[in-house]
Design a protein around this motif. Structure first.
Motif, PDB file in Angstrom:
ATOM      1  N   ALA A 107       0.829  -1.204   0.000  1.00  0.00           N
ATOM      2  CA  ALA A 107       0.000   0.000   0.000  1.00  0.00           C
ATOM      3  C   ALA A 107       0.869   1.261   0.000  1.00  0.00           C
ATOM      4  O   ALA A 107       1.828   1.372   0.760  1.00  0.00           O
ATOM      5  CB  ALA A 107      -0.907   0.003   1.219  1.00  0.00           C
ATOM      6  N   HIS A 108       0.533   2.180  -0.884  1.00  0.00           N
ATOM      7  CA  HIS A 108       1.276   3.441  -0.991  1.00  0.00           C
ATOM      8  C   HIS A 108       0.384   4.483  -1.647  1.00  0.00           C
ATOM      9  O   HIS A 108      -0.639   4.160  -2.253  1.00  0.00           O
ATOM     10  CB  HIS A 108       2.542   3.255  -1.845  1.00  0.00           C
ATOM     11  CG  HIS A 108       2.214   2.934  -3.268  1.00  0.00           C
ATOM     12  ND1 HIS A 108       1.911   1.654  -3.701  1.00  0.00           N
ATOM     13  CD2 HIS A 108       2.075   3.729  -4.365  1.00  0.00           C
ATOM     14  CE1 HIS A 108       1.612   1.682  -4.990  1.00  0.00           C
ATOM     15  NE2 HIS A 108       1.703   2.940  -5.423  1.00  0.00           N
ATOM     16  N   ILE A 109       0.794   5.729  -1.518  1.00  0.00           N
ATOM     17  CA  ILE A 109       0.187   6.833  -2.272  1.00  0.00           C
ATOM     18  C   ILE A 109       1.244   7.330  -3.249  1.00  0.00           C
ATOM     19  O   ILE A 109       2.418   7.439  -2.878  1.00  0.00           O
ATOM     20  CB  ILE A 109      -0.244   7.979  -1.326  1.00  0.00           C
ATOM     21  CG1 ILE A 109      -1.393   7.516  -0.423  1.00  0.00           C
ATOM     22  CG2 ILE A 109      -0.654   9.213  -2.114  1.00  0.00           C
ATOM     23  CD1 ILE A 109      -1.881   8.575   0.556  1.00  0.00           C
ATOM     24  N   ASP A 110       0.857   7.623  -4.484  1.00  0.00           N
ATOM     25  CA  ASP A 110       1.799   8.231  -5.438  1.00  0.00           C
ATOM     26  C   ASP A 110       1.938   9.697  -5.018  1.00  0.00           C
ATOM     27  O   ASP A 110       0.999  10.481  -5.203  1.00  0.00           O
ATOM     28  CB  ASP A 110       1.245   8.162  -6.867  1.00  0.00           C
ATOM     29  CG  ASP A 110       1.067   6.737  -7.375  1.00  0.00           C
ATOM     30  OD1 ASP A 110       1.218   5.788  -6.604  1.00  0.00           O
ATOM     31  OD2 ASP A 110       0.757   6.596  -8.572  1.00  0.00           O
ATOM     32  N   ASN A 111       3.073  10.038  -4.469  1.00  0.00           N
ATOM     33  CA  ASN A 111       3.173  11.345  -3.819  1.00  0.00           C
ATOM     34  C   ASN A 111       4.507  12.037  -4.086  1.00  0.00           C
ATOM     35  O   ASN A 111       4.962  12.834  -3.280  1.00  0.00           O
ATOM     36  CB  ASN A 111       2.982  11.148  -2.303  1.00  0.00           C
ATOM     37  CG  ASN A 111       2.433  12.387  -1.643  1.00  0.00           C
ATOM     38  OD1 ASN A 111       2.060  13.342  -2.322  1.00  0.00           O
ATOM     39  ND2 ASN A 111       2.407  12.401  -0.325  1.00  0.00           N
ATOM     40  N   TYR A 119      -4.526   5.525  -0.574  1.00  0.00           N
ATOM     41  CA  TYR A 119      -3.655   4.344  -0.592  1.00  0.00           C
ATOM     42  C   TYR A 119      -4.197   3.305  -1.575  1.00  0.00           C
ATOM     43  O   TYR A 119      -5.404   3.119  -1.694  1.00  0.00           O
ATOM     44  CB  TYR A 119      -3.562   3.736   0.813  1.00  0.00           C
ATOM     45  CG  TYR A 119      -2.571   4.492   1.667  1.00  0.00           C
ATOM     46  CD1 TYR A 119      -1.220   4.143   1.661  1.00  0.00           C
ATOM     47  CD2 TYR A 119      -2.973   5.580   2.438  1.00  0.00           C
ATOM     48  CE1 TYR A 119      -0.300   4.851   2.414  1.00  0.00           C
ATOM     49  CE2 TYR A 119      -2.062   6.298   3.190  1.00  0.00           C
ATOM     50  CZ  TYR A 119      -0.721   5.926   3.182  1.00  0.00           C
ATOM     51  OH  TYR A 119       0.196   6.631   3.918  1.00  0.00           O
ATOM     52  N   HIS A 120      -3.273   2.643  -2.265  1.00  0.00           N
ATOM     53  CA  HIS A 120      -3.652   1.551  -3.157  1.00  0.00           C
ATOM     54  C   HIS A 120      -2.522   0.532  -3.194  1.00  0.00           C
ATOM     55  O   HIS A 120      -1.371   0.866  -2.866  1.00  0.00           O
ATOM     56  CB  HIS A 120      -3.986   2.084  -4.562  1.00  0.00           C
ATOM     57  CG  HIS A 120      -2.902   2.911  -5.168  1.00  0.00           C
ATOM     58  ND1 HIS A 120      -2.731   4.251  -4.913  1.00  0.00           N
ATOM     59  CD2 HIS A 120      -1.894   2.575  -6.015  1.00  0.00           C
ATOM     60  CE1 HIS A 120      -1.694   4.709  -5.588  1.00  0.00           C
ATOM     61  NE2 HIS A 120      -1.165   3.705  -6.261  1.00  0.00           N
ATOM     62  N   SER A 121      -2.871  -0.689  -3.562  1.00  0.00           N
ATOM     63  CA  SER A 121      -1.870  -1.761  -3.575  1.00  0.00           C
ATOM     64  C   SER A 121      -2.269  -2.819  -4.610  1.00  0.00           C
ATOM     65  O   SER A 121      -3.386  -2.807  -5.125  1.00  0.00           O
ATOM     66  CB  SER A 121      -1.782  -2.411  -2.194  1.00  0.00           C
ATOM     67  OG  SER A 121      -3.013  -3.016  -1.869  1.00  0.00           O
ATOM     68  N   MET A 153       1.117   6.348 -15.930  1.00  0.00           N
ATOM     69  CA  MET A 153       1.518   7.686 -16.389  1.00  0.00           C
ATOM     70  C   MET A 153       1.264   8.724 -15.304  1.00  0.00           C
ATOM     71  O   MET A 153       0.186   8.740 -14.691  1.00  0.00           O
ATOM     72  CB  MET A 153       0.736   8.076 -17.640  1.00  0.00           C
ATOM     73  CG  MET A 153       1.193   7.309 -18.853  1.00  0.00           C
ATOM     74  SD  MET A 153       0.424   7.931 -20.365  1.00  0.00           S
ATOM     75  CE  MET A 153      -1.169   7.122 -20.252  1.00  0.00           C
ATOM     76  N   ARG A 154       2.265   9.595 -15.117  1.00  0.00           N
ATOM     77  CA  ARG A 154       2.115  10.667 -14.138  1.00  0.00           C
ATOM     78  C   ARG A 154       2.712  11.968 -14.678  1.00  0.00           C
ATOM     79  O   ARG A 154       3.766  11.969 -15.323  1.00  0.00           O
ATOM     80  CB  ARG A 154       2.853  10.323 -12.833  1.00  0.00           C
ATOM     81  CG  ARG A 154       2.433   9.019 -12.189  1.00  0.00           C
ATOM     82  CD  ARG A 154       3.025   8.933 -10.809  1.00  0.00           C
ATOM     83  NE  ARG A 154       2.954   7.606 -10.231  1.00  0.00           N
ATOM     84  CZ  ARG A 154       4.021   6.861  -9.967  1.00  0.00           C
ATOM     85  NH1 ARG A 154       5.236   7.275 -10.257  1.00  0.00           N
ATOM     86  NH2 ARG A 154       3.852   5.672  -9.408  1.00  0.00           N
ATOM     87  N   ARG A 155       1.993  13.044 -14.403  1.00  0.00           N
ATOM     88  CA  ARG A 155       2.534  14.385 -14.624  1.00  0.00           C
ATOM     89  C   ARG A 155       3.362  14.747 -13.402  1.00  0.00           C
ATOM     90  O   ARG A 155       2.858  14.712 -12.275  1.00  0.00           O
ATOM     91  CB  ARG A 155       1.392  15.383 -14.823  1.00  0.00           C
ATOM     92  CG  ARG A 155       1.817  16.830 -14.967  1.00  0.00           C
ATOM     93  CD  ARG A 155       2.430  17.125 -16.302  1.00  0.00           C
ATOM     94  NE  ARG A 155       3.313  18.277 -16.230  1.00  0.00           N
ATOM     95  CZ  ARG A 155       4.039  18.731 -17.260  1.00  0.00           C
ATOM     96  NH1 ARG A 155       3.972  18.136 -18.443  1.00  0.00           N
ATOM     97  NH2 ARG A 155       4.820  19.768 -17.109  1.00  0.00           N
TER      98      ARG A 155
HETATM   99 FE   FE2 Z   1       0.747   3.735  -7.185  1.00  0.00          FE
END
Ligand code: FE2
Ligand code: SIN
Length: 204
Positions: A118-122, A174-176, A198-200
């Protein structure tokens, strides 16, 4: 009605079989230029089980000393990542309508028995841009939680060709990935699942 956080969207089989094949070919070409590598957790240096590479002007990585970050070059070869394939940039435009395109497309390769905690893209400055994620190959159990670690989660099985968008509130939840259904798909030549995210990164 769904129980997912606001801004979460799932597009089942957005990409048909031919497009999935084209994306796998693009990944193969991309990792010829920038081979899969193993990242390590900040501070502890624990290796992550999922191998990764990137497309784009910025690639995501992590190591013991400098932690999570974006870099313009592959850490081992020093060469740039391959450009993000047009099919993916078109997807971004279609599902986000966001005025600027992503600089990074992370390539995660889940082999047998791997998962993602589990993590947040941050690690991105642009907190308004959605995250767009594509599944290829073996299905996966994706779990979406809330803004606090350890809260209730809702599972969704993601299949090859599926697209997930995390915008709005879900962008910081959070997602995993709790399980790979290894061997259910023959799309990935060496087996397993490929996830493209994909991330900006920078503010427009
Ligand atoms: Fe992620
Ligand atoms: C991630 O959150 O970085 C990957 C998600 C996935 O593999 O579907």
């Amino acid at each position: 009605m769904n129980d997912f956080p606001d801004g979460f969207a799932h597009y089942p089989i957005y990409f048909d079989a031919d497009q999935q094949q084209a994306l796998i070919e693009a990944v193969r070409a991309g990792v010829k230029q920038a081979p899969f590598f193993i990242s390590h957790m900040p501070r502890t240096g624990t290796p992550m089980s999922v191998a990764l590479s990137n497309f784009g002007t910025l690639g995501w990585m992590s190591d013991k000393d400098q932690g999570y970050r974006y870099v313009p070059h592959h850490p081992a070869t020093g060469k740039p990542w391959a450009p993000i394939p047009k099919l993916l940039l078109d997807l971004w435009d279609d599902v986000t309508g966001y005025p600027v395109q992503p600089e990074c497309c992370l390539i995660n390769w889940y082999k047998e028995g791997t998962k993602m905690g589990a993590h947040i893209d941050n690690d991105e400055q642009d907190a308004k841009a959605p995250v767009v994620s594509i599944s290829l190959g073996d299905p996966a159990m994706f779990r979406m939680g809330g803004p606090q670690r350890g809260g209730p989660t809702k599972g969704i099985k993601l299949f090859s060709g599926d697209v997930v968008v995390m915008a709005g509130a879900s962008r910081f939840c959070y997602h995993s990935v709790s399980k790979i259904f290894y061997g259910e798909s023959a799309l990935v030549p060496k087996g397993g699942r490929i996830n493209l995210t994909m991330r900006r990164v920078n503010l427009p």
